[in-house]
Design an enzyme around this catalytic site. Sequence first.
Site, PDB file in Angstrom:
ATOM      1  N   GLU A 189      -1.242  -5.978  -5.545  1.00 42.02           N
ATOM      2  CA  GLU A 189      -1.967  -6.849  -5.061  1.00 42.02           C
ATOM      3  C   GLU A 189      -2.383  -7.997  -6.217  1.00 42.02           C
ATOM      4  O   GLU A 189      -2.471  -9.196  -5.676  1.00 42.02           O
ATOM      5  CB  GLU A 189      -3.224  -6.405  -4.338  1.00 42.02           C
ATOM      6  CG  GLU A 189      -3.045  -5.664  -3.007  1.00 42.02           C
ATOM      7  CD  GLU A 189      -2.784  -4.279  -2.918  1.00 42.02           C
ATOM      8  OE1 GLU A 189      -3.073  -3.625  -1.844  1.00 42.02           O
ATOM      9  OE2 GLU A 189      -2.524  -3.829  -4.007  1.00 42.02           O
ATOM     10  N   GLU A 208      -2.934   2.210   0.397  1.00 38.72           N
ATOM     11  CA  GLU A 208      -4.277   2.645   0.754  1.00 38.72           C
ATOM     12  C   GLU A 208      -4.767   3.600   1.824  1.00 38.72           C
ATOM     13  O   GLU A 208      -5.436   4.394   2.173  1.00 38.72           O
ATOM     14  CB  GLU A 208      -5.177   1.361   0.827  1.00 38.72           C
ATOM     15  CG  GLU A 208      -5.324   0.647  -0.622  1.00 38.72           C
ATOM     16  CD  GLU A 208      -5.961  -0.599  -0.688  1.00 38.72           C
ATOM     17  OE1 GLU A 208      -7.114  -0.780  -1.110  1.00 38.72           O
ATOM     18  OE2 GLU A 208      -5.693  -1.776   0.046  1.00 38.72           O
TER      19      GLU A 208
END
Length: 249
Positions: free
Chosen positions: A133, A113
Site C-alpha cells: 500500500e 488483510e
Amino acid sequence: MTATERFRTIEVTESDDRITVTLDRPAQRNAINGAMVAELHRMCGRLEREPKLLLLTGRGDHFAGGADINELRDRGRDAALAGINRNLFDRIARLPLPTVAVVNGYALGGGAELAYACDIRIATPTTVFANPEPRLGIMAAAGAAYRLPALVGNSLAKQVLLAGARLDAETALRSGLVLEIVDDGAHLQAGHALIDRLAGNSELALRLTKLVIDATAPRPFADDLAQAVLFETPDKHNRMAEFLEKRNR
C-alpha cells in the site's frame, strides 16, 4: 445436503456444518470491490444468525490481489473514515465459529488483510503475502496494522508493512502465519480436511475458545467462566466418557 449459490462476485456452497465462500473475480485476481464487500457482508449475516465453520478461498490462480484500484483511486477521506474494508474484515474476525483461509497465489493488500482476519491459513508453494500500500500512497488500513503484528510479531510485520517485504509460503510457515503448505490443486481438499477436524470438536467449545482467545478484557476470569460453562454440558461428559472407554480397551 449441499447447496451452491452464485452471487456477482462470490460463489457460496453450504452444507450441514460449513459454508465455503469462493472469491469469484479471477480475471481481476479476485480483487475486492464494493460489490464483493457487500456480498461478503451478506454471508457474515448468515453465519452470525446460523453459525457454521467458514472456508474461504479464491477462484483461479490467486486468493485475492488486493482492493480494486479502480474504486480505491476515487475514494476520499469520508470513505476512509467509513472503514469500508476494515469493517468487513473485523466482522469476519468476529464470526462465532472458526474460519479457514486457503491461500494460493497472491494475497496482496486487502487480500492479505482478508486472510489475516481468518483464524487459520493454509498455503501452497505459490502463496505470497504482501502489503504494498505505501507504494500507492496509502497504508494497509483494513486490519493489517493490528492483526499482522499479533500473528508474526512486530519486527516481521514492520518489514512487510513498511519495507514492502513479501512473505512466501516457507517464510509464512516459519513465522506461524500459516498452518501448513500443501500442493497446488490439493489446497481446497486440505482446507476441507481441516474443517472436518474442526467439525469433530464440540461447537460450544470452539465458540468459547475463540471468544476467549480474541478477548481484550483480563483473560484468567474469562477462561474460568468459559470452562465452567463447558464443564456442565452433556457433550463434555459424553466426549470424555468415549475417550476413557477407548483408552481402557
